[in-house]
Design an enzyme around this catalytic site. Structure first.
Site, PDB file in Angstrom:
ATOM      1  N   SER A 164     -28.886  22.374 -17.467  1.00 19.08           N
ATOM      2  CA  SER A 164     -28.832  21.655 -16.190  1.00 19.08           C
ATOM      3  C   SER A 164     -29.554  22.409 -15.077  1.00 19.08           C
ATOM      4  O   SER A 164     -30.361  21.829 -14.344  1.00 19.08           O
ATOM      5  CB  SER A 164     -27.383  21.376 -15.803  1.00 19.08           C
ATOM      6  N   LYS A 200     -26.027  33.733 -15.197  1.00 19.42           N
ATOM      7  CA  LYS A 200     -24.841  34.349 -14.592  1.00 19.42           C
ATOM      8  C   LYS A 200     -23.864  34.758 -15.686  1.00 19.42           C
ATOM      9  O   LYS A 200     -23.335  33.896 -16.390  1.00 19.42           O
ATOM     10  CB  LYS A 200     -24.159  33.375 -13.622  1.00 19.42           C
ATOM     11  N   GLY A 244     -26.229  31.978  -6.346  1.00 18.83           N
ATOM     12  CA  GLY A 244     -25.703  31.324  -5.149  1.00 18.83           C
ATOM     13  C   GLY A 244     -24.973  30.051  -5.501  1.00 18.83           C
ATOM     14  O   GLY A 244     -24.837  29.705  -6.686  1.00 18.83           O
ATOM     15  N   LYS A 248     -17.144  35.095 -10.213  1.00 18.59           N
ATOM     16  CA  LYS A 248     -16.526  33.923  -9.570  1.00 18.59           C
ATOM     17  C   LYS A 248     -16.097  32.888 -10.602  1.00 18.59           C
ATOM     18  O   LYS A 248     -15.170  32.107 -10.361  1.00 18.59           O
ATOM     19  CB  LYS A 248     -17.466  33.327  -8.534  1.00 18.59           C
ATOM     20  N   THR A 273     -17.709  26.888  -6.795  1.00 19.90           N
ATOM     21  CA  THR A 273     -17.306  26.838  -8.199  1.00 19.90           C
ATOM     22  C   THR A 273     -15.823  26.525  -8.363  1.00 19.90           C
ATOM     23  O   THR A 273     -15.420  25.913  -9.358  1.00 19.90           O
ATOM     24  CB  THR A 273     -17.645  28.175  -8.889  1.00 19.90           C
ATOM     25  N   ASN A 306     -16.487  25.512 -15.088  1.00 19.76           N
ATOM     26  CA  ASN A 306     -15.399  26.480 -15.227  1.00 19.76           C
ATOM     27  C   ASN A 306     -14.096  25.924 -14.653  1.00 19.76           C
ATOM     28  O   ASN A 306     -13.031  26.107 -15.233  1.00 19.76           O
ATOM     29  CB  ASN A 306     -15.789  27.790 -14.538  1.00 19.76           C
ATOM     30  N   VAL A 313     -22.283  25.823 -21.761  1.00 17.29           N
ATOM     31  CA  VAL A 313     -21.561  27.083 -21.916  1.00 17.29           C
ATOM     32  C   VAL A 313     -20.635  27.296 -20.721  1.00 17.29           C
ATOM     33  O   VAL A 313     -21.037  27.129 -19.565  1.00 17.29           O
ATOM     34  CB  VAL A 313     -22.549  28.265 -22.031  1.00 17.29           C
TER      35      VAL A 313
END
Length: 345
Positions: free
Chosen positions: A13, A108, A138, A193, A250, A258, A281
């Protein structure tokens, strides 16, 4: 039109959204995808129906499954892959990358076998490029960037000229990039995060409210900064876009995988179930293991991370984890400051 050649490695994505953004500004952008079949689908429809449906790619964006074709003439290469396959793809790309190319990690997470950050992996696999590496992080949900909603990001590099080159590359009327010399802090904020977002999803799934989520985010940021500073980051970085900014997005967004994973965990789903059934993932699951192990190694107090680790890897009940957090021993909110005797005497 600029003659700059840009490669984006990874057609998930975020890689798809980033390649769209760049190809709207530059005439020579190549997106690398994992298979010929997937590339054919992208070329025919100009839409990534698997990872970013509803967003259409410019016709001039080149799409290939050949790594050599993607990187051999590139001046700038963005690695936008899951953390656990970055090293593998870097090894494949390395023989074809030009010595003067700039490398940008937009992944990340941590490498679980070494607990290394993504830029450290690139530095190892591209030793001739150690001074040409940057990290991008970010609050950048691909779904929104793909729709040209106003957004900001951070480009981190200890080399100011490199950071500013990538900054200039990315700036548009709807996408604004800032620079930061603290690559450690920017990368750790983006990775850690995701752990707190799992916790926010769990809390929401258990039926708790905004007070609970606010507490998790605030105390979670304290944990992120605590580990980050120990690993060499600047504490101020975590108050910026790649820290609290990314944390807010997030933990609260409908786009956050997440947070969605946390919702499923609250219903009794295991980490294995979620990873097996998710097209994308969920980096927070791996990041939790890495952060927990690092906290043990460096003797850092990270109670939220510890409880999420217990839920994910030790089959602890989610409600019991929340109760244990709430019944911990009393402490100061600004514990490190108080311990330094900068406040109460």
């Amino acid at each position: 039109m600029s003659l700059l050649n840009i490669a984006v490695i990874g057609a998930g994505s975020w890689g798809t959204a980033l390649s769209k953004l760049l190809s709207e500004k530059y005439s020579s952008v190549t997106l690398w995808a994992r298979s010929a079949e997937f590339v054919q689908q992208l070329c025919e429809t100009r839409e990534n129906k698997t990872y970013l449906p509803g967003i259409f790619l410019p016709k001039r964006l080149i799409i290939t499954d050949q790594i050599k074709e993607a990187v051999s003439s590139a001046d700038v290469i963005f690695f936008v892959t899951p953390s656990h396959i970055l090293r593998t793809l870097a090894k494949k790309a390395a023989p074809f990358v030009r010595k003067q190319a700039l490398l940008v990690s937009a992944a990340k997470g941590f490498e679980l076998s070494t607990y290394k950050r993504m830029s450290e992996i690139l530095a190892e696999e591209f030793p001739q490029h150690h001074d040409k590496i940057a990290a991008l992080s970010g609050p950048n949900h691909a779904e929104e960037v793909g729709l040209n909603y106003p957004a900001t990001t951070v480009i981190a590099s200890p080399h100011r000229a490199i950071a500013e080159q990538i900054q200039d590359l990315l700036m548009t009327c709807y996408f604004r990039a800032y620079t930061n010399p603290d690559m450690i802090g920017v990368e750790l904020g983006g990775a850690l995060k995701n752990i707190i977002a799992l916790g926010a999803g769990i809390a929401e799934g258990l039926g708790f409210g905004d007070n609970t989520k606010s507490a998790l985010m605030t105390r979670g940021l304290t944990e992120i900064a605590r580990l980050g500073v120990t690993l060499g980051a600047n504490a101020f970085t975590f108050s910026g876009l790649s820290g609290v900014g990314d944390l807010i997005a997030t933990c609260t967004s409908k786009h956050s995988r997440n947070r969605r994973a946390g919702l499923l965990i609250a219903t009794g789903k295991t980490a294995h179930d979620i990873q097996q059934n998710s097209k994308m993932v969920v980096e927070g699951i791996r990041a939790t293991q890495a952060a927990y192990e690092l906290s043990q190694r460096y003797h850092i107090e990270m109670p939220i991370t510890e409880q999420i680790y217990a839920v994910l890897y030790q089959n602890k009940n989610s409600r019991e984890a929340v109760l244990e957090l709430m019944t911990r021993g009393k402490t100061h909110e600004l514990e490190e400051v108080v311990q330094q005797e900068l406040l109460w005497k």
